[in-house]
Design a protein around this motif. Sequence first.
Motif, short mmCIF file in Angstrom:
data_model
loop_
_atom_site.label_atom_id
_atom_site.label_comp_id
_atom_site.label_asym_id
_atom_site.label_seq_id
_atom_site.Cartn_x
_atom_site.Cartn_y
_atom_site.Cartn_z
N ALA A 102 34.87 6.08 -2.80
CA ALA A 102 34.93 4.76 -3.42
C ALA A 102 35.58 3.79 -2.45
CB ALA A 102 35.72 4.81 -4.73
N ALA A 103 35.38 2.50 -2.67
CA ALA A 103 36.05 1.50 -1.85
C ALA A 103 37.55 1.60 -2.02
CB ALA A 103 35.56 0.11 -2.22
N GLN A 117 50.02 6.42 -12.44
CA GLN A 117 49.96 7.02 -13.78
C GLN A 117 48.54 6.94 -14.34
OE1 GLN A 117 51.81 5.50 -17.77
NE2 GLN A 117 53.41 6.67 -16.69
N GLN A 118 47.89 5.78 -14.17
CA GLN A 118 46.49 5.66 -14.61
C GLN A 118 45.59 6.62 -13.83
OE1 GLN A 118 45.90 1.41 -13.77
NE2 GLN A 118 45.42 1.14 -15.94
N TRP A 119 45.82 6.69 -12.54
CA TRP A 119 45.01 7.51 -11.65
C TRP A 119 45.11 8.98 -12.02
CZ3 TRP A 119 40.90 7.65 -9.26
CH2 TRP A 119 40.66 8.30 -8.04
N ASP A 125 37.72 0.01 -7.93
CA ASP A 125 36.63 0.90 -7.52
C ASP A 125 36.99 2.37 -7.72
OD1 ASP A 125 35.22 -1.33 -6.79
OD2 ASP A 125 34.50 -0.46 -4.91
N TYR A 126 38.24 2.71 -7.48
CA TYR A 126 38.69 4.08 -7.74
C TYR A 126 38.47 4.44 -9.20
CZ TYR A 126 41.11 5.46 -3.37
OH TYR A 126 41.42 5.86 -2.10
N MET A 127 38.87 3.56 -10.10
CA MET A 127 38.77 3.87 -11.53
C MET A 127 37.31 3.90 -11.99
SD MET A 127 41.80 4.52 -12.61
CE MET A 127 41.63 4.39 -14.39
N ILE A 128 36.50 2.98 -11.48
CA ILE A 128 35.08 3.02 -11.85
C ILE A 128 34.45 4.33 -11.41
CG2 ILE A 128 32.82 2.00 -11.35
CD1 ILE A 128 34.23 -0.74 -11.20
N THR A 151 46.09 7.75 -2.18
CA THR A 151 45.10 6.69 -2.16
C THR A 151 45.02 6.08 -0.76
OG1 THR A 151 46.70 4.96 -2.74
CG2 THR A 151 45.62 6.13 -4.57
N GLN A 152 44.01 5.25 -0.55
CA GLN A 152 43.85 4.55 0.72
C GLN A 152 44.59 3.22 0.75
OE1 GLN A 152 39.56 5.01 -0.18
NE2 GLN A 152 39.30 5.10 2.03
N PHE A 153 45.32 2.93 -0.30
CA PHE A 153 46.04 1.66 -0.41
C PHE A 153 47.44 1.95 -0.96
CE2 PHE A 153 43.15 2.42 -3.94
CZ PHE A 153 44.01 2.46 -5.02
#
Length: 464
Positions: A350-351, A397-399, A356-359, A387-389
């Motif tokens: 993902a971007a 937590q969401q991730w 974009d990660y969540m989508i 992550t990349q960021f």
Amino acid sequence: MHFKLPSLAAWSFLLTSAAVKAASMPSKVYGVNLGSWLVLESWMLPQEWLDMGGESCTPCSACIADEFSFAKAFPNTVDGIFQKHWETWFTQADVDTLKGDGINTVRIPLGYWIIESLVDRQTEFYPRGGLAQLIRGLQQLQAAGIVAILDHHALPGVQTPNQMFTGHCTSDVEFYTEPNYLRALTWAGVMTALSHIHPAFTPVFAIEAVNEPIMDAAQTPGYGTYQENFVTVVRGVEAALGVQIQGLTNPQSATNASQAILDFSSSQNNTRFNSDVKTALQNTASILVEIASANSTQFDLTRSGRGQAPLVTNFMDVNWQNDNPPNPAAAAWGPQAYDNHLYYVFGGVAAADPTDYMISICNLNRVQADAALGDSPLWFGEWGLPTQFNATDAFLQQWADAQKLAYSQGAGWIFWNFKVEHSTLAGNLSREWSYIDGVELGYLTKDPSAVHNASVCAPFVNAS
């Protein structure tokens, strides 16, 4: 490679019934990897590695950055140095923490060199003594009620180039050759036998054939045949030990486990029992005698597998590879499961953006895509929070929630890693790579079956 079988006269007792193996695959796998324990990856413990005498470099093949180069550089002290590492990296305190966090499964990365007879000491360099440590760890896990997958993480000849997880950072990949396939088959035979007759191996319910082979199937010649041979070796050892395997009968009434495997291998006319399979079974018989008689690993060879369930054979799923790969489902014989690893941090998924990660994760269809090809049940044997960021605490937590929900659509998940070093040199690595820290920081729930927000994906499902 073929091993000469020692005299079995001293082992000519009748096979006796063992207690039924208690381990079985959980209805949902909630697990962690015991990474950097018996296959050390120095990036996860950079300060300890330097203290041990190792080095840090890019690429990792340019210095003492892996087990192979370390053992080659320090042949007289490597065993003692690694003994200390094994004893301190994974401890009873870690087992207690994992049990308290609700973990029911561990995936244990192992190198082929844990079976020391498989190592060519003239050209290959690894520490000795790991099998005794595995026995110790499995005993602790058994007491805690945690089951285990034995993961062949680092293969003879190296299965993937320039990776610490293979034990030898090198571009010279030679696993996909007849001699190294045979060594890997022997490894599988030994681990299967130990899982049924060594009391410490009671927690083991699955054996993984190869961790992360090269993704381009054109670069892995013979891998499909290896998959079939792997399953046949596992089932052949089991049948020889008295485990009921469909399509196999064991006429032996006889002797100890080693002799039973040897006799069974010579009695098979089934076409699946080709020369490589039979040689691997014969080698297994020989090595079992060595392990059973060694002071640090000894056990009773007169045990049998009668009344026990077959192990789950485990492969990276067919979608792990591209370029017309073999489907491991074609090799199935008895219970089999599949593994996929998903890391967003390395790119290509993902971007580099939270949305974009969540989508991507909320619309993941890997479980369904694998099932359509026969690769089911599927667990996600490696994943994490990196992550990349620069991710906020709220996003992590969401991730965590979104990944757990996605991976739980299959057989479950196994986080990489159970822990990461805390040091100035390691920086914030443990924030996103350590399960234990993730729970303490609140990104991961104390109950692994729970999430903070069951509707975390609602805004992202079917989004573009």
